[in-house]
Design a protein around this motif. Structure first.
Motif, mmCIF file in Angstrom:
data_model
loop_
_atom_site.group_PDB
_atom_site.id
_atom_site.type_symbol
_atom_site.label_atom_id
_atom_site.label_comp_id
_atom_site.label_asym_id
_atom_site.label_seq_id
_atom_site.Cartn_x
_atom_site.Cartn_y
_atom_site.Cartn_z
ATOM 1 N N ARG A 177 -25.183 -20.960 2.487
ATOM 2 C CA ARG A 177 -24.144 -20.073 1.959
ATOM 3 C C ARG A 177 -24.689 -18.670 1.717
ATOM 4 O O ARG A 177 -24.061 -17.680 2.091
ATOM 5 N N GLU A 178 -25.864 -18.575 1.126
ATOM 6 C CA GLU A 178 -26.456 -17.264 0.883
ATOM 7 C C GLU A 178 -26.845 -16.574 2.192
ATOM 8 O O GLU A 178 -26.694 -15.356 2.332
ATOM 9 N N LYS A 179 -27.304 -17.351 3.166
ATOM 10 C CA LYS A 179 -27.704 -16.770 4.444
ATOM 11 C C LYS A 179 -26.491 -16.183 5.174
ATOM 12 O O LYS A 179 -26.546 -15.036 5.665
ATOM 13 N N ILE A 180 -25.401 -16.945 5.255
ATOM 14 C CA ILE A 180 -24.201 -16.466 5.957
ATOM 15 C C ILE A 180 -23.554 -15.332 5.184
ATOM 16 O O ILE A 180 -23.061 -14.350 5.775
ATOM 17 N N TYR A 181 -23.571 -15.411 3.861
ATOM 18 C CA TYR A 181 -22.954 -14.334 3.062
ATOM 19 C C TYR A 181 -23.717 -13.019 3.239
ATOM 20 O O TYR A 181 -23.098 -11.957 3.399
ATOM 21 N N ASN A 182 -25.021 -13.070 3.202
ATOM 22 C CA ASN A 182 -25.811 -11.842 3.393
ATOM 23 C C ASN A 182 -25.661 -11.283 4.807
ATOM 24 O O ASN A 182 -25.823 -10.071 5.016
ATOM 25 N N LYS A 183 -25.326 -12.134 5.756
ATOM 26 C CA LYS A 183 -25.159 -11.689 7.143
ATOM 27 C C LYS A 183 -23.871 -10.891 7.334
ATOM 28 O O LYS A 183 -23.830 -9.944 8.131
ATOM 29 N N TYR A 184 -22.796 -11.264 6.582
ATOM 30 C CA TYR A 184 -21.486 -10.639 6.795
ATOM 31 C C TYR A 184 -20.968 -9.884 5.572
ATOM 32 O O TYR A 184 -19.826 -9.422 5.606
ATOM 33 N N LYS A 185 -21.757 -9.723 4.539
ATOM 34 C CA LYS A 185 -21.240 -9.104 3.318
ATOM 35 C C LYS A 185 -20.919 -7.620 3.497
ATOM 36 O O LYS A 185 -20.171 -7.047 2.709
ATOM 37 N N ARG A 186 -21.467 -6.989 4.525
ATOM 38 C CA ARG A 186 -21.190 -5.558 4.746
ATOM 39 C C ARG A 186 -19.737 -5.314 5.144
ATOM 40 O O ARG A 186 -19.256 -4.179 5.073
ATOM 41 N N TYR A 187 -19.033 -6.361 5.558
ATOM 42 C CA TYR A 187 -17.629 -6.197 5.946
ATOM 43 C C TYR A 187 -16.670 -6.302 4.756
ATOM 44 O O TYR A 187 -15.485 -6.017 4.919
ATOM 45 N N VAL A 188 -17.156 -6.705 3.604
ATOM 46 C CA VAL A 188 -16.279 -6.874 2.431
ATOM 47 C C VAL A 188 -16.096 -5.509 1.782
ATOM 48 O O VAL A 188 -16.770 -5.161 0.805
#
Length: 287
Positions: A192-203
């Motif tokens: 969860r942390e890995k995928i979130y850090n990968k796409y968090k720039r779009y939030v």
């Protein structure tokens, strides 16, 4: 193969009436972020600001003409493209239906022709949603997804004017909501942390913007009408009278169905009339 229905919109034509409708009526009462986003999207569609798919932009101001030693100006005019209602149910990568003419021979008259997109079913995987989805796509859409290194990057980084699909907007809203709530992979904290850090720039959206992001025009109007009806302080008199009348009818029906209680005092109750048998047996008795 899709059927040709009444087009949702046609790119390449500027129609001021289509843009003016966002300033009057219930569309003018929609949230500012939704109204401005839809207005800009329709304006870009009409003026051909979307990424070219059916043609290539030419560079420069002049180009060689048809005849020798002639120059003609470069005109990057977008080709009118028809997007039917079926485009909202898949990912076409900007492709649509193109109408034009074709000449079979040099001396033959030109004949009308329609170029249709080649559609196919493909199974696509989303890392954020952790789901495999069967979606109708085109070859252009598959190439764009491959160039973006996955469905999630393609949906989140592609400008909305290039989608021409309501399904893509709904997927984008669902992905952003999942990232904002951090509800992805509930049983695997490390992933969860890995995928979130990968796409968090779009939030970069607020929660209200995400709620309205995946709504079509008709869905947004229905939601706004429901909000206004809930916030309205006064009710129509016909609704109040109808509710009161229904309540009165319900109470009367209950009164008729309940058994009536005898409230007569015992002392004042009259004796029952004697039966015929009792009168016969009492005949001849001494009074």
């Amino acid at each position: 193969m899709t059927s040709v229905v009444i087009p949702k919109y046609i790119t390449g034509f500027v129609n001021p009436r289509v843009l003016r409708r966002w300033r009057v009526g219930i569309r003018a009462r929609l949230p500012d972020h939704y109204r401005q986003r839809m207005y800009k999207m329709e304006e870009d569609n009409q003026e051909g600001r979307a990424t070219p798919v059916h043609y290539e932009n030419e560079s420069g101001i002049w180009k060689p003409g048809r005849y020798k030693d002639t120059l003609v100006p470069v005109q990057n005019r977008p080709i009118p493209v028809i997007y039917p209602a079926e485009a909202d149910l898949g990912l076409w990568g900007g492709e649509g239906i193109v109408k034009g003419f074709v000449k079979r021979r040099e001396t033959a008259p030109r004949a009308p022709k329609m170029w249709m997109p080649r559609l196919r079913k493909a199974v696509l995987y989303s890392e954020i949603l952790d789901k495999h989805m069967s979606i109708t796509v085109t070859e252009s859409a598959l190439l764009l997804i491959e160039d973006a290194y996955g469905l999630d990057n393609y949906i989140l980084q592609t400008p909305e004017v290039d989608f021409h699909s309501n399904l893509a907007l709904k997927l984008k809203a669902k992905m952003l909501e999942t990232l904002m709530d951090k509800s992805l992979y509930p049983n695997d904290q490390a992933k969860r942390e890995k995928i979130y850090n990968k796409y968090k720039r779009y939030v970069t959206y607020s929660r209200e913007e995400i709620e309205w992001l995946g709504l079509s025009e008709q869905e947004a109007i229905a939601k706004q009408e429901a909000i206004e009806k809930k916030q309205a302080k006064s009710r129509p008199l016909k609704e109040i009278f109808a509710e009161q009348h229904l309540k009165d009818l319900t109470e009367k029906e209950k009164e008729l169905t309940l058994p009536q209680k005898d409230n007569t005092p015992v002392e004042s109750q009259s004796e029952p009339a004697p039966s015929t048998f009792s009168r016969l047996t009492s005949w001849g008795k001494k009074r």
